[in-house]
Design a protein around this motif. Structure first.
Motif, PDB file in Angstrom:
ATOM      1  N   GLY A   1       0.825  -1.203   0.000  1.00 22.83           N
ATOM      2  CA  GLY A   1       0.000   0.000   0.000  1.00 22.83           C
ATOM      3  C   GLY A   1       0.861   1.256   0.000  1.00 22.83           C
ATOM      4  O   GLY A   1       0.645   2.171  -0.788  1.00 22.83           O
TER       5      GLY A   1
ATOM      6  N   LEU B   1      -1.079   4.375  -1.226  1.00 22.72           N
ATOM      7  CA  LEU B   1      -2.455   4.271  -0.724  1.00 22.72           C
ATOM      8  C   LEU B   1      -2.513   4.682   0.748  1.00 22.72           C
ATOM      9  O   LEU B   1      -1.633   4.329   1.527  1.00 22.72           O
ATOM     10  CB  LEU B   1      -2.968   2.834  -0.853  1.00 22.72           C
ATOM     11  CG  LEU B   1      -3.052   2.242  -2.266  1.00 22.72           C
ATOM     12  CD1 LEU B   1      -3.558   0.807  -2.201  1.00 22.72           C
ATOM     13  CD2 LEU B   1      -3.984   3.080  -3.129  1.00 22.72           C
ATOM     14  N   GLY B   2      -3.552   5.396   1.115  1.00 25.01           N
ATOM     15  CA  GLY B   2      -3.759   5.763   2.505  1.00 25.01           C
ATOM     16  C   GLY B   2      -4.532   4.666   3.220  1.00 25.01           C
ATOM     17  O   GLY B   2      -4.974   3.709   2.597  1.00 25.01           O
TER      18      GLY B   2
ATOM     19  N   GLU C   1      -7.539   4.647   4.382  1.00 25.12           N
ATOM     20  CA  GLU C   1      -8.926   4.483   3.926  1.00 25.12           C
ATOM     21  C   GLU C   1      -8.975   3.629   2.659  1.00 25.12           C
ATOM     22  O   GLU C   1      -9.841   2.768   2.516  1.00 25.12           O
ATOM     23  CB  GLU C   1      -9.598   5.841   3.642  1.00 25.12           C
ATOM     24  CG  GLU C   1      -9.678   6.773   4.836  1.00 25.12           C
ATOM     25  CD  GLU C   1      -8.336   7.486   5.083  1.00 25.12           C
ATOM     26  OE1 GLU C   1      -7.533   7.577   4.128  1.00 25.12           O
ATOM     27  OE2 GLU C   1      -8.092   7.923   6.224  1.00 25.12           O
ATOM     28  N   ASP C   2      -8.031   3.903   1.736  1.00 26.46           N
ATOM     29  CA  ASP C   2      -7.992   3.124   0.493  1.00 26.46           C
ATOM     30  C   ASP C   2      -7.793   1.642   0.802  1.00 26.46           C
ATOM     31  O   ASP C   2      -8.439   0.775   0.225  1.00 26.46           O
ATOM     32  CB  ASP C   2      -6.842   3.606  -0.402  1.00 26.46           C
ATOM     33  CG  ASP C   2      -6.988   5.078  -0.752  1.00 26.46           C
ATOM     34  OD1 ASP C   2      -8.109   5.468  -1.118  1.00 26.46           O
ATOM     35  OD2 ASP C   2      -5.996   5.818  -0.621  1.00 26.46           O
ATOM     36  N   LEU C   3      -6.863   1.372   1.732  1.00 26.96           N
ATOM     37  CA  LEU C   3      -6.587  -0.019   2.087  1.00 26.96           C
ATOM     38  C   LEU C   3      -7.828  -0.669   2.687  1.00 26.96           C
ATOM     39  O   LEU C   3      -8.160  -1.801   2.370  1.00 26.96           O
ATOM     40  CB  LEU C   3      -5.439  -0.103   3.090  1.00 26.96           C
ATOM     41  CG  LEU C   3      -4.023  -0.169   2.502  1.00 26.96           C
ATOM     42  CD1 LEU C   3      -3.001  -0.223   3.635  1.00 26.96           C
ATOM     43  CD2 LEU C   3      -3.856  -1.388   1.613  1.00 26.96           C
ATOM     44  N   GLU C   4      -8.504   0.087   3.549  1.00 20.80           N
ATOM     45  CA  GLU C   4      -9.696  -0.437   4.209  1.00 20.80           C
ATOM     46  C   GLU C   4     -10.760  -0.785   3.169  1.00 20.80           C
ATOM     47  O   GLU C   4     -11.381  -1.850   3.229  1.00 20.80           O
ATOM     48  CB  GLU C   4     -10.227   0.613   5.186  1.00 20.80           C
ATOM     49  CG  GLU C   4     -11.184   0.050   6.215  1.00 20.80           C
ATOM     50  CD  GLU C   4     -11.805   1.156   7.070  1.00 20.80           C
ATOM     51  OE1 GLU C   4     -11.073   2.103   7.439  1.00 20.80           O
ATOM     52  OE2 GLU C   4     -13.023   1.074   7.333  1.00 20.80           O
ATOM     53  N   LYS C   5     -10.933   0.119   2.176  1.00 22.39           N
ATOM     54  CA  LYS C   5     -11.906  -0.103   1.122  1.00 22.39           C
ATOM     55  C   LYS C   5     -11.609  -1.408   0.392  1.00 22.39           C
ATOM     56  O   LYS C   5     -12.489  -2.217   0.118  1.00 22.39           O
ATOM     57  CB  LYS C   5     -11.868   1.089   0.140  1.00 22.39           C
ATOM     58  CG  LYS C   5     -13.260   1.581  -0.256  1.00 22.39           C
ATOM     59  CD  LYS C   5     -13.151   2.709  -1.273  1.00 22.39           C
ATOM     60  CE  LYS C   5     -12.901   4.066  -0.619  1.00 22.39           C
ATOM     61  NZ  LYS C   5     -12.655   5.145  -1.586  1.00 22.39           N
ATOM     62  N   ARG C   6     -10.335  -1.584   0.106  1.00 22.47           N
ATOM     63  CA  ARG C   6      -9.931  -2.792  -0.628  1.00 22.47           C
ATOM     64  C   ARG C   6     -10.161  -4.055   0.202  1.00 22.47           C
ATOM     65  O   ARG C   6     -10.538  -5.089  -0.330  1.00 22.47           O
ATOM     66  CB  ARG C   6      -8.461  -2.712  -1.024  1.00 22.47           C
ATOM     67  CG  ARG C   6      -8.250  -1.696  -2.122  1.00 22.47           C
ATOM     68  CD  ARG C   6      -6.916  -1.851  -2.760  1.00 22.47           C
ATOM     69  NE  ARG C   6      -6.813  -0.939  -3.878  1.00 22.47           N
ATOM     70  CZ  ARG C   6      -6.281  -1.250  -5.051  1.00 22.47           C
ATOM     71  NH1 ARG C   6      -5.794  -2.453  -5.238  1.00 22.47           N
ATOM     72  NH2 ARG C   6      -6.230  -0.381  -6.011  1.00 22.47           N
TER      73      ARG C   6
END
Lengths: 141, 298
Positions: A112, A117-118, A120-125
């Motif tokens: 990430g 990627l921040g 939030e992006d990781l969480e979304k994924r």
């Protein structure tokens, strides 16, 4: 009809050539899996280093290293001259699973960062991955 | 009795087109030593010297505590040697060979010989001339293994074998090591075999020993670092790095003496370390041979 492999994968330990990790790590993981699924239980005696090396078809030094690291992690306990047994650490199976999860998460975090990627992006994924898994399980039912 | 099964000290041998430099090699008892190197590196010469088949020009050779070649007759009771050019009698059966070896060596283990016949998928009634290459190799190995020698010396035991036969032989070699009093030295081009079954690794190239050490330590010392280097930034020369290749903003560095601080050293010079990767013995082999040749030529 299935072939019951006896010589190849004698004791169920095997080295995957596609696995890029060192052999000692693969041995460590396969031992941890046995404990995680409950095949090897707390306090149970485990094969000697030379025995396991012969069974897995790998060198003694490699198994020695795997045992040393497992001992450091508290997964197994070795008594000089008496061999090794599974640590009597309560909930060891769960701990091993958690450790495994943490390793994968660390890997995801590293990738990430590499991709910028921040959190939030990781969480979304991660959520997307969970959704995909749930859907594929529905299909099986 | 010493703790070393094999000890070479300053052993040299000169041929017209090849020279074994004064090599030193120690193999502790109870270990498997894998000998690797390119064709013509000196693997077979080394093996032949320690078997007393070739006499060294200089240096000391001790095998199982006996000086070679002077005490080779006494030493060979406890050594099992197999190489590709080992002669078996074509017209005779494998069983005939087994009885022959049994009549010479009191340590012959009949029960183990039967187990090996089964595991290797060969039959005692078969004549040698009817055997395939793989079966011949397995037959020769069986004749050596069933003697249960203290030291096994195998020159390219897996060359030219199909994957099943190779696997059977590797299995059998690791099974031998359940007995901690026994030692194996084997040479191979097959780096994966060496990586899997050996406790120690010795690298030979152009008649010199480049490295000889514990396999786990050895594999740990070699790493590949993937770097991202902003333009305008020079990659510093760091100790432990034997080579670096830069293309644009990306660079790959090879370390042969990796320490955990190495990535930090790159980071503080302005480069970003994207990954630190393990290397297979095959990758190390190639990198090592290239590097050592550059050093010799420099």
């Amino acid at each position: 009809m299935y072939t019951e492999y006896t010589e190849y994968m004698k004791d169920g330990f095997f080295i995957a050539q596609t696995d890029k990790r060192p052999i000692y790590l693969q041995i460590m993981e396969q031992i941890k899996q046995r404990i995680a699924v409950g095949d090897w239980t707390e306090g149970q005696g485990i094969p000697s280093i030379r025995q396991l090396a012969a069974d897995a078809g790998v060198s003694v030094i490699t198994v020695k290293r795997a045992y040393l690291e497992l001992e450091r992690e508290g997964v197994i306990v070795t008594h000089q001259g008496k061999g090794s047994h599974v640590g009597s650490n309560a909930g060891l199976g769960t701990k091993i699973r958690e450790q495994e999860l943490d390793q994968h998460l660390a890997q995801a975090a590293r990738l990430g960062t590499l991709m910028g990627l921040g959190p939030e992006d990781l969480e979304k994924r991660l959520r997307a991955a969970q959704d995909r898994l749930a859907r594929s399980e529905e299909e099986f039912v | 009795m010493t703790d070393l099964a094999v000890k070479l000290d300053g052993v040299g041998k000169k041929y017209r087109f090849f020279q074994l430099e004064k090599i030193c090699l120690k193999i502790p008892r109870g270990t498997i030593m894998g000998l690797i190197g390119p064709n013509g590196a000196g693997k077979s010469t080394t093996i032949r010297i320690l078997m007393g088949l070739v006499h060294q020009d200089c240096g000391d050779v001790q095998v199982l505590g006996r000086r070679m070649p002077a005490e080779q007759v006494a030493a060979k009771w406890d050594i099992g040697f197999a190489s590709e050019d080992m002669r078996l009698y074509d017209g005779m059966t494998l069983g005939w060979h087994m009885s022959f070896i049994q009549s010479i060596y009191p340590t012959w283990d009949t029960a183990y010989a039967q187990v090996l016949l089964k595991r290797f998928g060969v039959r005692a009634e078969q004549k040698i001339k009817g055997l395939s290459h793989g079966q011949r190799v397995k037959a020769a190995l069986l004749l050596v293994l069933a003697r249960r020698p203290k030291l096994l010396v195998l020159d390219e035991p897996t060359t030219g074998l199909d994957p099943v036969a190779r696997h059977e032989i590797l299995r059998e070699l690791t099974a031998v090591m359940e007995d901690e009093d026994r030692t194996i030295l084997f040479s191979s081009h097959h780096t994966q075999d060496v990586e899997q079954i050996s406790d120690r690794i010795t690298f030979i190239d152009r008649g010199r020993i480049i490295d000889s050490m514990d396999k786990e330590i050895y594999l740990d010392r070699w790493k590949r670092l993937r770097l991202e280097v902003p333009s305008g930034i020079e990659i510093p020369a760091l100790p432990g790095i034997i080579g670096i290749k830069r293309t644009g903003r990306l660079a790959v560095a090879i370390a042969n003496a990796f320490v955990p601080d190495l990535p930090n050293a790159y980071e503080s010079s302005g480069a970003r370390v994207q990954a630190v990767e393990d290397m297979t013995l095959e990758e190390i082999f190639v990198a090592n041979v290239e590097h050592s040749r550059e050093e010799v030529e420099a």
